[in-house]
Design an enzyme around this catalytic site. Structure first.
Site, PDB file in Angstrom:
ATOM      1  N   ARG A  50      -1.648  -0.490   8.977  1.00 14.27           N
ATOM      2  CA  ARG A  50      -0.726  -0.999   9.855  1.00 14.27           C
ATOM      3  C   ARG A  50      -0.131  -1.107   9.990  1.00 14.27           C
ATOM      4  O   ARG A  50       0.477  -1.986   8.561  1.00 14.27           O
ATOM      5  CB  ARG A  50      -1.890  -2.662   9.728  1.00 14.27           C
ATOM      6  CG  ARG A  50      -3.187  -2.982   9.916  1.00 14.27           C
ATOM      7  CD  ARG A  50      -3.410  -4.115   9.880  1.00 14.27           C
ATOM      8  NE  ARG A  50      -5.329  -4.462   9.276  1.00 14.27           N
ATOM      9  CZ  ARG A  50      -5.979  -5.236   9.643  1.00 14.27           C
ATOM     10  NH1 ARG A  50      -5.567  -6.004   9.172  1.00 14.27           N
ATOM     11  NH2 ARG A  50      -7.087  -5.081   9.309  1.00 14.27           N
ATOM     12  N   ASP A  52       4.008  -2.443   9.957  1.00 12.55           N
ATOM     13  CA  ASP A  52       4.451  -3.971  10.682  1.00 12.55           C
ATOM     14  C   ASP A  52       5.145  -3.548  11.474  1.00 12.55           C
ATOM     15  O   ASP A  52       5.798  -3.158  12.392  1.00 12.55           O
ATOM     16  CB  ASP A  52       5.049  -4.666   9.222  1.00 12.55           C
ATOM     17  CG  ASP A  52       3.992  -5.371   8.351  1.00 12.55           C
ATOM     18  OD1 ASP A  52       2.913  -5.376   8.520  1.00 12.55           O
ATOM     19  OD2 ASP A  52       4.491  -5.123   7.135  1.00 12.55           O
ATOM     20  N   TYR A 110       5.846   7.396   2.130  1.00 11.94           N
ATOM     21  CA  TYR A 110       6.614   6.602   2.523  1.00 11.94           C
ATOM     22  C   TYR A 110       8.484   6.649   2.358  1.00 11.94           C
ATOM     23  O   TYR A 110       8.465   6.746   1.509  1.00 11.94           O
ATOM     24  CB  TYR A 110       6.899   4.895   2.250  1.00 11.94           C
ATOM     25  CG  TYR A 110       5.801   4.446   2.976  1.00 11.94           C
ATOM     26  CD1 TYR A 110       5.558   3.472   4.570  1.00 11.94           C
ATOM     27  CD2 TYR A 110       4.289   4.310   2.663  1.00 11.94           C
ATOM     28  CE1 TYR A 110       4.348   3.283   5.183  1.00 11.94           C
ATOM     29  CE2 TYR A 110       3.162   4.005   2.951  1.00 11.94           C
ATOM     30  CZ  TYR A 110       3.324   3.081   4.615  1.00 11.94           C
ATOM     31  OH  TYR A 110       2.579   2.538   4.909  1.00 11.94           O
ATOM     32  N   ARG A 197       8.822  -2.107   0.902  1.00 14.42           N
ATOM     33  CA  ARG A 197       9.996  -3.127   1.697  1.00 14.42           C
ATOM     34  C   ARG A 197      10.709  -3.415   0.487  1.00 14.42           C
ATOM     35  O   ARG A 197      11.845  -3.846   0.172  1.00 14.42           O
ATOM     36  CB  ARG A 197       9.972  -4.030   3.008  1.00 14.42           C
ATOM     37  CG  ARG A 197       9.464  -2.955   3.827  1.00 14.42           C
ATOM     38  CD  ARG A 197       9.090  -3.800   5.113  1.00 14.42           C
ATOM     39  NE  ARG A 197       9.827  -5.305   5.449  1.00 14.42           N
ATOM     40  CZ  ARG A 197       9.498  -6.184   6.434  1.00 14.42           C
ATOM     41  NH1 ARG A 197       8.051  -6.451   6.969  1.00 14.42           N
ATOM     42  NH2 ARG A 197      10.141  -6.937   6.723  1.00 14.42           N
TER      43      ARG A 197
END
Length: 249
Positions: A50, A52, A110, A197
């Protein structure tokens, strides 16, 4: 039933994340609506994870079961004709019925982008965090080295995350320059809520001199979210790739 695996790219700016939510625009919702238009079936799309609200993807993986006989090579064209312009199906593959996009994933990549220009680059405003400060890249790379390996990443996870086991393996954290853009690429077995993040925000704090690179092992050991740096904004993050063992495909 056929199991169809899609590789999907999307601009996350105008979505409330990947996962379907009532009365909110989501990537999963758009994909399911497009498939329903094509097949008439109320399918459930399973994502590898998932993302964000505001997070982008170049290589999100999804799968769904269908009785449709649409040839697998026709799925990208057919889907893209029924999707909005901020979601694109890049590839389709028919996989064994046992394949599961989330549970079978063996790793993910990522990338977090930082715009280091004195003024924001208007063409990067959706895809990079503007940080107009001098960043010491050597310090950032030293800190990145401490983040590789298998660790309990509680300090680098949203404190509200319900998952108890926060041990993850990070294989690589690369800090690379491309003009005014700074790219932090992270590859690992899996990631916790906001983990990349928070890693990016912490590395920026290291680059600005707010955190010493040698503090990273202590921050990991503390298992305390308050010890790590800021959570970098969502719009700088993109899911690049999801990896699977060949025997699962």
């Amino acid at each position: 039933m056929r199991n169809i695996k899609l590789t999907v790219a999307y601009d996350g700016t105008d979505f409330h994340g990947f996962q379907a939510q009532p009365h909110l625009r989501t990537v999963q919702g758009e994909l399911e609506q497009a498939i329903r238009k094509l097949t008439g079936e109320p399918v459930q799309v399973i994502g590898s994870g998932r993302t964000d609200a505001g997070v982008h993807a170049w290589g999100q993986t999804v799968n769904f079961l269908t009785s449709s006989r649409i040839p697998v090579e026709k799925w990208p064209l057919a889907m893209n004709a029924n999707l909005p312009p901020d979601v694109v199906v890049r590839d389709a593959q028919e996989v064994p019925e046992s394949f599961h996009s989330r549970y079978d994933a063996s790793g993910k990549v990522y990338r977090y982008q930082i715009d280091r220009g004195a003024v924001p680059d208007v063409f990067c405003r959706r895809y990079a965090w503007h940080v107009p400060y001098k960043l010491d890249l050597e310090r950032m790379r030293q800190a990145a080295g401490h983040l590789t390996g298998e660790h309990d990443f509680t300090s680098f996870c949203n404190a509200a995350a319900p998952i108890e086991d926060k041990v993850r393996r990070v294989d690589q954290v690369a800090v690379e320059e491309q003009g005014n853009l700074l790219r932090i690429t992270v590859q690992g077995s899996g990631f916790l809520w906001n983990m990349v993040r928070i890693m990016a925000g912490t590395l920026v704090d290291v680059g600005r001199g707010r955190i010493d690179p040698q503090q990273i092992p202590d921050i990991l050991q503390a298992r305390d979210r308050k010890r790590a740096g800021v959570t970098a904004p969502a719009h700088g993050l993109a899911l690049l790739e999801v990896h699977y063992p060949t025997h699962k495909l």
